[in-house]
Design an enzyme around this catalytic site. Structure first.
Site, PDB file in Angstrom:
ATOM      1  N   GLY A 197     -24.559   9.270  -4.941  1.00 51.69           N
ATOM      2  CA  GLY A 197     -23.786  10.004  -3.937  1.00 51.69           C
ATOM      3  C   GLY A 197     -22.639  10.762  -4.576  1.00 51.69           C
ATOM      4  O   GLY A 197     -22.701  11.122  -5.748  1.00 51.69           O
ATOM      5  N   THR A 199     -18.889  11.826  -6.120  1.00 53.67           N
ATOM      6  CA  THR A 199     -17.948  11.239  -7.082  1.00 53.67           C
ATOM      7  C   THR A 199     -16.836  10.496  -6.341  1.00 53.67           C
ATOM      8  O   THR A 199     -16.408   9.418  -6.757  1.00 53.67           O
ATOM      9  CB  THR A 199     -17.360  12.346  -7.975  1.00 53.67           C
ATOM     10  N   VAL A 201     -16.891   8.861  -3.427  1.00 60.70           N
ATOM     11  CA  VAL A 201     -17.314   7.529  -2.978  1.00 60.70           C
ATOM     12  C   VAL A 201     -17.682   6.664  -4.193  1.00 60.70           C
ATOM     13  O   VAL A 201     -17.476   5.445  -4.180  1.00 60.70           O
ATOM     14  CB  VAL A 201     -18.486   7.623  -1.966  1.00 60.70           C
ATOM     15  N   GLY A 202     -18.168   7.300  -5.256  1.00 59.55           N
ATOM     16  CA  GLY A 202     -18.459   6.564  -6.498  1.00 59.55           C
ATOM     17  C   GLY A 202     -17.228   5.811  -6.995  1.00 59.55           C
ATOM     18  O   GLY A 202     -17.316   4.670  -7.465  1.00 59.55           O
ATOM     19  N   GLU A 219     -24.650   7.554  -9.896  1.00 57.07           N
ATOM     20  CA  GLU A 219     -25.265   8.874 -10.101  1.00 57.07           C
ATOM     21  C   GLU A 219     -24.586   9.826  -9.136  1.00 57.07           C
ATOM     22  O   GLU A 219     -24.794   9.746  -7.934  1.00 57.07           O
ATOM     23  CB  GLU A 219     -26.781   8.764  -9.862  1.00 57.07           C
ATOM     24  N   CYS A 254     -28.289  16.995  -6.529  1.00 52.19           N
ATOM     25  CA  CYS A 254     -27.236  16.745  -7.519  1.00 52.19           C
ATOM     26  C   CYS A 254     -27.440  17.528  -8.818  1.00 52.19           C
ATOM     27  O   CYS A 254     -26.481  17.821  -9.524  1.00 52.19           O
ATOM     28  CB  CYS A 254     -27.130  15.250  -7.808  1.00 52.19           C
TER      29      CYS A 254
END
Length: 455
Positions: A197, A199, A201-202, A219, A254
């Protein structure tokens, strides 16, 4: 008398998920998932899930995102992944001899399962990004908790039906929900988390994992540049880029090309060819792009009205010239946004500072490879993918040595460019770790050092 306390819904959710994890951990601790026979059985069942439900998957995907059968193909990459794992499982799981400094005995590295793996997927490829990491998890002997994206509701609902039908429910569970459910899950301890998802939320996932020192695979994407020099075969470059930029999920990918750094000598040729091929392949109006049968369309729709408005604003505020597409054709209600190409957007405009994640291509002329590299570094230093089109080996070498990315493709930009034998993953802000093919197995295995001495 005291007023009755209302139960805290968040605490209840955490307790419920905790019970699910306890059951999964009990299965893992029993050792059942370590046997190659169990792993083969689980992978075979997952393959049957794909094979026996392809039509239902296609219907759910088209309902969520449109885009015809063309965009669905990418969702089914789990099958070759499974076939690869089944054919190479013996080799992957074997002890790996290491140098041994003692006269007697031996040393080796043993790939072992990690335990309970949480897999959180994104909405843009809601099957691929959930089940492909699951292939690596099962091949490595783990148990898994799956969390599909709530933004692809038809697909999430279908997977919620199919997973318990095909996979052992004491070893693979699926939970649905939105941000509250994901937040509750992230409070609990897992042995590895795989997240696909944004960056933004990463970072949230990684911060939550850090509380338990849980390793993560992230990712996340980023602004993927395309370098084109004066020796490039322009027609070929355009043909290979169009599919990934417009046809596959409307650029909501992405690894989609985000912007082009083109030698100014071939700038006009590139822009003319881009507009010509895009119009020939997709048409110029919504009626041509969204004709009749949804399964036969090659152009999909944007996730929601908010994203259509975001894309419209990015293009309108770019300071550049539109060479393809009309912004007044965008329809937030239906999710239609036309294929757009913007020539020479202003430095610092949203098109060059934010990930586009949609069908807008920016084209920036440069006078040298040095200027191209400077621009790239000022825009995004760690994209998921870099694309280079050139017939000059020296130019290609220079770009590869001066850039950083999870992956790079030379003279290609197709959705399947990277294949199963290359790890799929990012670097820096575009992600950590990789999955797909053998990389998924390695990522979700613990490489245990073993020394055995004779007595």
């Amino acid at each position: 008398s005291h007023p009755r306390m209302q139960p805290d819904p968040h605490a209840t959710m955490v307790d419920d998920f905790s019970d699910v994890i306890t059951e999964l951990r009990r299965t893992f601790d029993s050792g059942v998932s370590r046997s190659l026979r169990w792993r083969r059985g689980a992978l075979g069942s997952l393959r049957r899930l794909y094979e026996e439900n392809t039509d239902a998957m296609v219907s759910a995907l088209l309902s969520d995102l449109g885009g015809g059968n063309t965009r669905v193909i990418g969702e089914l990459l789990g099958v070759p992944n499974i076939d690869m794992a089944l054919s190479q499982l013996e080799e992957w799981t074997a002890d790996r001899p290491a140098r041994h400094d003692w006269a007697l005995g031996r040393s080796f590295i043993r790939p072992e399962p990690k335990g309970v793996v949480l897999i959180i997927s994104a909405w843009n490829f809601p099957i691929k990004e959930l089940l492909e990491p699951l292939v690596g998890a099962l091949a490595a002997g783990n148990v898994a908790l799956l969390k599909p994206s709530e933004l692809s509701p038809a697909t999430a609902s279908l997977l919620a039906q199919l997973v318990p039908q095909y996979l052992p429910p004491d070893a693979v569970r699926l939970v649905q929900g939105g941000v509250p459910e994901t937040t509750a899950l992230l409070e609990l301890q897992f042995d590895h988390i795989v997240y696909t998802g944004s960056t933004r939320v990463g970072k949230v996932v990684m911060a939550a994992a850090a509380r338990h020192l849980t390793p993560v695979t992230l990712e996340c994407g980023g602004k993927c540049p395309v370098f084109i020099d004066r020796t490039a075969k322009i027609r070929l470059a355009v043909a290979r880029m169009l599919l990934l930029k417009y046809v596959v999920n409307c650029g909501q990918v992405c690894v989609a090309p985000d912007y082009v750094l083109v030698d100014q000598e071939v700038e006009k040729e590139f822009l003319d060819e881009w507009a010509r091929q895009a119009e020939a392949a997709l048409g110029t109006t919504k009626a041509q792009m969204w004709h009749g049968d949804v399964a036969r369309q090659t152009y999909g729709r944007i996730l929601n009205a908010e994203h259509v408005q975001r894309l419209s604003a990015m293009a309108a505020e770019s300071g550049g010239r539109l060479v393809l597409g009309r912004l007044d054709a965008a329809e937030p209600e239906s999710g239609f946004f036309p294929p757009v190409c913007v020539s020479r957007p202003a430095d610092g405009s949203p098109l060059l500072t934010h990930e586009v994640f949609g069908p807008i291509l920016s084209v920036v002329p440069v006078d040298s490879v040095d200027e191209a590299i400077r621009k790239y570094r000022s825009i995004c230093r760690s994209p998921l993918a870099v694309y280079v089109f050139s017939e000059d080996a020296g130019y290609v070498r220079r770009v590869l040595q001066s850039t950083n990315s999870g992956m790079v493709a030379v003279n290609d930009a197709g959705p399947g460019s990277f294949g199963l034998d290359l790890p799929f993953g990012g670097v820096g802000s575009s992600g950590i770790g990789a999955y797909g093919g053998r990389a998924g197995f390695e990522q979700l295995s613990h490489h245990r050092a073993v020394l055995v001495r004779s007595t």
